[in-house]
Design a protein around this motif. Structure first.
Motif, PDB file in Angstrom:
ATOM      1  N   GLU A 189       0.614  -1.176   0.080  1.00 32.27           N
ATOM      2  CA  GLU A 189       0.173   0.157  -0.027  1.00 32.27           C
ATOM      3  C   GLU A 189       0.998   1.350  -0.029  1.00 32.27           C
ATOM      4  O   GLU A 189       1.747   1.489   1.182  1.00 32.27           O
ATOM      5  N   GLY A 190       0.695   2.082  -1.094  1.00 31.86           N
ATOM      6  CA  GLY A 190       1.265   3.353  -1.036  1.00 31.86           C
ATOM      7  C   GLY A 190       2.565   3.490  -1.972  1.00 31.86           C
ATOM      8  O   GLY A 190       3.542   2.805  -1.633  1.00 31.86           O
ATOM      9  N   LEU A 191       2.555   4.628  -2.630  1.00 31.99           N
ATOM     10  CA  LEU A 191       3.740   4.972  -3.499  1.00 31.99           C
ATOM     11  C   LEU A 191       4.986   4.938  -2.628  1.00 31.99           C
ATOM     12  O   LEU A 191       5.975   4.669  -3.331  1.00 31.99           O
ATOM     13  N   GLU A 192       5.007   5.475  -1.643  1.00 35.54           N
ATOM     14  CA  GLU A 192       6.098   5.685  -0.737  1.00 35.54           C
ATOM     15  C   GLU A 192       6.964   4.490  -0.530  1.00 35.54           C
ATOM     16  O   GLU A 192       8.114   4.277  -0.362  1.00 35.54           O
ATOM     17  N   ARG A 193       6.014   3.314  -0.624  1.00 40.77           N
ATOM     18  CA  ARG A 193       6.710   2.106  -0.133  1.00 40.77           C
ATOM     19  C   ARG A 193       7.001   1.221  -1.485  1.00 40.77           C
ATOM     20  O   ARG A 193       7.320  -0.009  -1.549  1.00 40.77           O
ATOM     21  N   ALA A 194       7.122   1.801  -2.864  1.00 35.26           N
ATOM     22  CA  ALA A 194       7.441   1.111  -3.815  1.00 35.26           C
ATOM     23  C   ALA A 194       8.927   0.705  -3.986  1.00 35.26           C
ATOM     24  O   ALA A 194       9.036  -0.439  -4.331  1.00 35.26           O
ATOM     25  N   PRO A 195       9.962   1.331  -3.375  1.00 37.24           N
ATOM     26  CA  PRO A 195      11.267   1.182  -3.113  1.00 37.24           C
ATOM     27  C   PRO A 195      10.960  -0.268  -2.254  1.00 37.24           C
ATOM     28  O   PRO A 195      11.821  -1.504  -2.903  1.00 37.24           O
ATOM     29  N   GLU A 196      10.491  -0.330  -1.128  1.00 33.36           N
ATOM     30  CA  GLU A 196      10.402  -1.607  -0.550  1.00 33.36           C
ATOM     31  C   GLU A 196       9.822  -2.842  -1.275  1.00 33.36           C
ATOM     32  O   GLU A 196      10.222  -3.995  -1.063  1.00 33.36           O
ATOM     33  N   ALA A 197       8.813  -2.407  -2.095  1.00 38.62           N
ATOM     34  CA  ALA A 197       8.226  -3.450  -2.979  1.00 38.62           C
ATOM     35  C   ALA A 197       9.079  -4.189  -3.955  1.00 38.62           C
ATOM     36  O   ALA A 197       9.213  -5.347  -4.142  1.00 38.62           O
ATOM     37  N   LEU A 198       9.898  -3.417  -4.674  1.00 42.37           N
ATOM     38  CA  LEU A 198      11.068  -3.669  -5.362  1.00 42.37           C
ATOM     39  C   LEU A 198      11.920  -4.584  -4.810  1.00 42.37           C
ATOM     40  O   LEU A 198      12.330  -5.716  -5.182  1.00 42.37           O
ATOM     41  N   MET A 199      12.343  -4.072  -3.499  1.00 40.27           N
ATOM     42  CA  MET A 199      13.608  -5.063  -2.658  1.00 40.27           C
ATOM     43  C   MET A 199      12.943  -6.362  -2.375  1.00 40.27           C
ATOM     44  O   MET A 199      13.799  -7.204  -2.393  1.00 40.27           O
ATOM     45  N   LYS A 200      11.619  -6.447  -2.119  1.00 45.67           N
ATOM     46  CA  LYS A 200      10.670  -7.752  -1.981  1.00 45.67           C
ATOM     47  C   LYS A 200      11.451  -8.581  -2.855  1.00 45.67           C
ATOM     48  O   LYS A 200      11.537  -9.814  -2.553  1.00 45.67           O
ATOM     49  N   LEU A 201      11.364  -8.343  -4.292  1.00 44.99           N
ATOM     50  CA  LEU A 201      11.513  -9.344  -5.391  1.00 44.99           C
ATOM     51  C   LEU A 201      12.918  -9.955  -5.097  1.00 44.99           C
ATOM     52  O   LEU A 201      13.077 -11.006  -5.288  1.00 44.99           O
ATOM     53  N   PHE A 202      13.927  -9.117  -4.710  1.00 47.21           N
ATOM     54  CA  PHE A 202      15.104  -9.609  -4.506  1.00 47.21           C
ATOM     55  C   PHE A 202      15.459 -10.723  -3.157  1.00 47.21           C
ATOM     56  O   PHE A 202      16.427 -11.271  -3.276  1.00 47.21           O
ATOM     57  N   SER A 203      14.642 -10.319  -2.162  1.00 54.11           N
ATOM     58  CA  SER A 203      15.060 -10.984  -1.177  1.00 54.11           C
ATOM     59  C   SER A 203      13.959 -12.230  -1.080  1.00 54.11           C
ATOM     60  O   SER A 203      13.944 -13.204  -0.415  1.00 54.11           O
ATOM     61  N   GLY A 204      12.913 -12.421  -2.288  1.00 51.12           N
ATOM     62  CA  GLY A 204      12.217 -13.614  -2.149  1.00 51.12           C
ATOM     63  C   GLY A 204      10.932 -13.554  -1.273  1.00 51.12           C
ATOM     64  O   GLY A 204      10.415 -14.596  -0.954  1.00 51.12           O
ATOM     65  N   ALA A 205      10.636 -12.413  -0.570  1.00 48.38           N
ATOM     66  CA  ALA A 205       9.710 -12.333   0.464  1.00 48.38           C
ATOM     67  C   ALA A 205       8.292 -12.216  -0.149  1.00 48.38           C
ATOM     68  O   ALA A 205       7.456 -12.513   0.541  1.00 48.38           O
ATOM     69  N   ASN A 206       8.261 -12.078  -1.637  1.00 52.85           N
ATOM     70  CA  ASN A 206       6.692 -11.903  -2.072  1.00 52.85           C
ATOM     71  C   ASN A 206       6.375 -13.187  -2.360  1.00 52.85           C
ATOM     72  O   ASN A 206       7.040 -14.382  -2.337  1.00 52.85           O
ATOM     73  N   GLU A 207       4.906 -13.262  -2.336  1.00 55.39           N
ATOM     74  CA  GLU A 207       4.227 -14.286  -2.809  1.00 55.39           C
ATOM     75  C   GLU A 207       3.414 -14.158  -3.764  1.00 55.39           C
ATOM     76  O   GLU A 207       2.252 -13.216  -3.703  1.00 55.39           O
ATOM     77  N   GLY A 208       3.816 -14.232  -5.170  1.00 57.48           N
ATOM     78  CA  GLY A 208       2.966 -13.729  -6.335  1.00 57.48           C
ATOM     79  C   GLY A 208       3.400 -12.564  -6.871  1.00 57.48           C
ATOM     80  O   GLY A 208       4.491 -11.923  -6.492  1.00 57.48           O
ATOM     81  N   LYS A 209       2.596 -12.074  -7.656  1.00 56.77           N
ATOM     82  CA  LYS A 209       2.804 -10.791  -8.345  1.00 56.77           C
ATOM     83  C   LYS A 209       3.024  -9.577  -7.452  1.00 56.77           C
ATOM     84  O   LYS A 209       1.968  -9.410  -6.606  1.00 56.77           O
ATOM     85  N   VAL A 210       3.878  -8.607  -7.353  1.00 55.68           N
ATOM     86  CA  VAL A 210       3.966  -7.601  -6.645  1.00 55.68           C
ATOM     87  C   VAL A 210       3.546  -6.373  -7.178  1.00 55.68           C
ATOM     88  O   VAL A 210       3.766  -5.786  -8.167  1.00 55.68           O
ATOM     89  N   LEU A 211       2.461  -5.758  -6.542  1.00 57.35           N
ATOM     90  CA  LEU A 211       2.004  -4.686  -6.820  1.00 57.35           C
ATOM     91  C   LEU A 211       1.941  -3.599  -5.787  1.00 57.35           C
ATOM     92  O   LEU A 211       2.084  -3.877  -4.756  1.00 57.35           O
ATOM     93  N   VAL A 212       1.905  -2.176  -6.147  1.00 55.56           N
ATOM     94  CA  VAL A 212       1.928  -1.062  -5.347  1.00 55.56           C
ATOM     95  C   VAL A 212       0.362  -0.407  -5.551  1.00 55.56           C
ATOM     96  O   VAL A 212       0.401   0.125  -6.780  1.00 55.56           O
ATOM     97  N   ARG A 213      -0.305  -0.222  -4.401  1.00 51.58           N
ATOM     98  CA  ARG A 213      -1.450   0.352  -4.768  1.00 51.58           C
ATOM     99  C   ARG A 213      -1.333   1.917  -4.405  1.00 51.58           C
ATOM    100  O   ARG A 213      -0.937   2.353  -3.418  1.00 51.58           O
ATOM    101  N   VAL A 214      -1.362   2.820  -5.488  1.00 54.60           N
ATOM    102  CA  VAL A 214      -0.866   4.149  -5.430  1.00 54.60           C
ATOM    103  C   VAL A 214      -2.140   4.999  -4.887  1.00 54.60           C
ATOM    104  O   VAL A 214      -1.943   6.037  -4.091  1.00 54.60           O
TER     105      VAL A 214
END
Lengths: 334, 334
Positions: free
Chosen positions: A307-332
């Protein structure tokens, strides 16, 4: 309407791991739109590994400029328009960038999302992620019924669709993922075998789970897992190069090249890269086929919404740590 | 006739550099031939990089057994026969092994060398070396007129034929080799550009000599040169994996994988391995075409003949030091 536009821009180019220090948040005034243009409010951003590459260097697209919003696909809604082809209220998919608003023009680069399609679906299984799985597996990998298909990053947005399409095509499907929870989900959506690369010996498990060797290996990760798959590749095997997420955050001089690539000679195999954008003329046909499978419950998919544009960098970093489950989206915005 | 057979056998499996310690010379009694068999006296041995792989491990053929003669193609003459298809005096090409005599049976694995063809030609340009160049370039690389073809190991037996065929097909041809003498020879046989990898910056020179990037890269060497070519590959580029001679002598844990392989995604390229034996049904057609080109003086080739069976290990080591100029053969008997 608002007079400012919040953006997350590129502050510095990452050479190793991407982190908060590479981004900067800022507010800029919103410029008025010109003839033929429309103002689009961002609803969702699609967070994709390829963004990491754009931040560092020229690839198939020029590098993002320092100070410019991070390039990113996303879905938005037209809020003001001086274009006959983009009407207020239209929901669109295009490169919006990490910002609240963008100015867009009509053209082949912007697609209208039909009513009745959920935005989360439009950005995942019916978006570039699903299309990447579809064309990468079917056109580049060319699996035949009864063949063995292995996919890495299997619980990711692309990998999970790859495996499920391969099942629909009658293949023996093995997924490689990084947690027990991911593996359990892959089993639940029909993968024949799963390998947890964090706790198991991938090479040994590939020997067990692929008794007839590997015909198609769909690679999202690179590194030693790619080597293990190359060593288990069967005669005429095809390695589909979709990504190498284990390597994006590694400085050039430390990158891990596939040492087992010479096995491609012994097995007469090939390793082939592709970009989904080359298949644009066939997107509609593919989306219809994917939509049919989703409607019949044959393809399951998950989104991981931040949730939230400000967290987009954190969302991207999730991909590299493998913390995500499925498609990562940011709700702006709503 | 002689009652003994001198052999060079595998004494130990190389893990790193191949050296004299991996070979042993011995004399064994010659066993009488049975029905359907023929005794063949070795004339020439074909010294090929692939022998290095056979010494270490199972590849596309099982590893050579410890104590067995080194597996090797060669040309010989039938000296005694109980086969209707192999007559005394026939010159044949097959896997003879590093030994003075071998017992052979008729079959598709043994070819008769027609009268009038020099043995040195039969083992090089009309042999597996020339055929490897022919099928690897034309079938796997698929060069089109006006495209840029780069070949490494260009002064070698295969590489030099690759470059000359590419010129015949109307390509811009760049060769990479390891000495001024080799480069001068490549210029003399028509290569458009040559790069001496021992004295020049290969990446920089590829940018200069391939202004339109690389369409086909025919790789015989692997290592950093492969990376430099991958970085200069053009859209839809093809990397033909023929060999990786820089890596054969390197222990597994130190092997250099191509770190730039992900560029195959950006350029939508492929890297493909092949083995010439898969093209056996088309050998005759290819040999006729090659023979025509050689007769017209359009393909030049060189052989580097080492005298005496005992020097076969030294001949093999020459391939890895790059000391050879052209196809390496060992003359075992007249």
């Amino acid at each position: 309407m608002t007079q400012t536009n919040r953006q997350i821009v590129l502050k510095a180019r990452p050479k190793g791991s991407v982190g908060p220090e590479h981004f900067e948040s800022r507010e800029v005034p919103l410029s008025p739109i010109g003839e033929g243009e429309a103002l689009v409010r961002t609803l969702y951003l699609s967070i994709d590994p390829t963004i990491r590459g754009w931040m560092e260097r020229d690839t198939y697209l020029p590098a993002i400029e320092i100070g410019a919003p991070i390039r990113s696909a996303g879905a938005g809604v037209v809020v003001e328009s001086k274009s006959d082809d983009l009407k207020p209220g239209d929901r669109v998919f295009t490169l919006l960038g990490w910002q609240e608003y963008s100015v867009q023009k009509a053209g082949p680069q912007i697609m209208t999302i039909p009513d009745g399609v959920a935005l989360e679906d439009a950005l995942s299984v019916f978006g570039l992620t699903g299309l990447t799985a579809y064309f990468g597996l079917l056109d580049v990998g060319q699996p035949r019924e009864g063949e063995t298909v292995v996919v890495s990053g299997a619980a990711g947005a692309t990998g999970s669709v790859v495996g499920q399409i391969a099942k629909l095509k009658g293949c023996h499907v093995v997924g490689i993922a990084g947690s027990e929870a991911k593996c359990a989900w892959l089993r639940s959506v029909g993968f024949d075998e799963v390998i947890n690369y964090k706790t198991e010996d991938v090479a040994a498990r590939l020997r067990e789970t692929c008794p007839k060797k590997i015909d198609v290996y769909f690679d999202n990760v690179g590194g030693p897992i790619l080597d293990a798959a190359l060593m288990r590749l069967g005669r005429g095997g095809r390695v589909v190069l979709c990504g190498g997420i284990s390597q994006y955050d590694v400085p050039d001089e430390k990158k891990y090249g596939p040492r087992a690539y010479l096995n491609l000679i012994a097995v007469r195999g090939r390793m082939q890269g592709f970009l989904v954008m080359d298949y644009a003329s066939r997107y509609m046909q593919a989306i219809m086929e994917l939509a049919g499978w989703v409607a019949e419950g044959k393809i399951q998919h998950r989104t991981d919404v931040v949730e939230g544009l400000e967290r987009a960098p954190e969302a991207l970093m999730k991909l590299f740590s493998g913390a995500n489950e499925g498609k990562v989206l940011v709700r702006v915005s709503e």
